[in-house]
Design an enzyme around this catalytic site. Structure first.
Site, PDB file in Angstrom:
ATOM      1  N   CYS A 195       0.844  -1.205   0.000  1.00 55.46           N
ATOM      2  CA  CYS A 195       0.000   0.000   0.000  1.00 55.46           C
ATOM      3  C   CYS A 195       0.875   1.249   0.000  1.00 55.46           C
ATOM      4  O   CYS A 195       1.636   1.485   0.946  1.00 55.46           O
ATOM      5  CB  CYS A 195      -0.910  -0.044   1.225  1.00 55.46           C
TER       6      CYS A 195
ATOM      7  N   CYS B 182       0.259   3.740   2.822  1.00 57.94           N
ATOM      8  CA  CYS B 182       0.740   3.152   4.080  1.00 57.94           C
ATOM      9  C   CYS B 182       2.230   3.438   4.265  1.00 57.94           C
ATOM     10  O   CYS B 182       2.674   3.786   5.360  1.00 57.94           O
ATOM     11  CB  CYS B 182       0.516   1.637   4.088  1.00 57.94           C
TER      12      CYS B 182
END
Length: 274
Positions: free
Chosen positions: A132, A135
């Site tokens: 991600c 993230c």
């Protein structure tokens, strides 16, 4: 001027030194960032054997220098033991990360229970995935914030790919998702890589934890009334305290005046008596 970054003291005195050589003196081993060192006391240099290792090419210096000074099994044993202590210390330090990575549901549940029942600290959970992008972007900010408020909140990360059970339990649908827990209960959450949101909700849950962790003892209340209103009997004070403890509905088997009820009582007393 001597500026060490590590100082090891190795006492290599032999209990019964051979007669063909002088009594062994303590060997002081210095690791320094400079290539030279000056001692304030001349007697220090004359009364001790010492070896100075500068930071550049440190490993090569260690190899060549120890080849010349380690001439006995005792000295070698001390050196190995010292290295073991350093390795152990490093392991202990690394065992207390600012951000804790959860490896199992059992570990997570145990952590939540501890901070709900023992420390009272809020727990801030980052549900993330290595694949991600947002993230990865917010990760260093999460770690930086954890350092800034260290001791006031607990920061943990949960890899949703590895810990599917936890992400399913808490209904994580997008990444990253941050959930804020206090007393074992979720009090706030948001999804996305918003630094301002992360900081805002972190400070909010810390402030709430500090308010709810207030404990007012009966003894403190009695002393307060003695100073502010001596006409109050201990029975009167007990009634005030009982009213406060009765307002605490959950997890209060000892009937303590604690949390928000204690905060409100303190605020009322300050308003009345100044």
């Amino acid at each position: 001027r001597f500026q060490p970054f590590v100082l090891l003291l190795l006492l290599a005195c032999s209990p019964q030194p051979p007669t063909d050589r002088p009594t062994a003196r303590p060997t002081i081993l210095f690791f320094t960032t400079t290539t030279s060192a000056t001692f304030a006391s001349p007697s220090f240099a004359s009364n001790h054997s010492y070896l100075i290792l500068s930071r550049p090419s440190l490993l090569n210096q260690i190899k060549t220098s120890f080849h010349s000074i380690i001439s006995s099994k005792e000295m070698l044993s001390i050196f190995r033991f010292t290295l073991l202590l350093l390795a152990t210390s490093a392991a202990l330090v690394s065992a207390r990360p600012v951000v804790r990575h959860i490896r199992s549901t059992h570990e997570f549940d145990r952590l939540m229970k501890k901070h709900a029942t023992v420390t009272g600290l809020p727990v801030i959970v980052d549900f993330y995935s290595d694949g991600c992008g947002p993230c990865r972007m917010i990760a260093p900010i999460f770690k930086k914030l954890a350092k800034e408020v260290e001791g006031k909140a607990v920061f943990v990360k949960v890899d949703t790919n590895a810990m599917y059970e936890l992400s399913s339990r808490y209904g994580v649908r997008s990444l990253p998702t941050f959930k804020f827990f206090l007393g074992g209960k979720k009090v706030q959450e948001f999804s996305g890589a918003g630094e301002q949101q992360l900081r805002h909700y972190t400070q909010e849950v810390i402030n709430r934890a500090e308010r709810e962790n207030v404990l007012l003892s009966m003894e403190t209340l009695v002393e307060y009334y003695k100073e502010k209103d001596a006409s109050k009997t201990e029975e009167d004070v007990q009634k005030v305290y009982s009213k406060c403890s009765d307002m605490v509905k959950d997890n209060n088997p000892d009937k303590l005046c604690v949390g928000g009820a204690a905060t409100n009582l303190v605020r009322s007393l300050k308003k009345k008596y100044g």
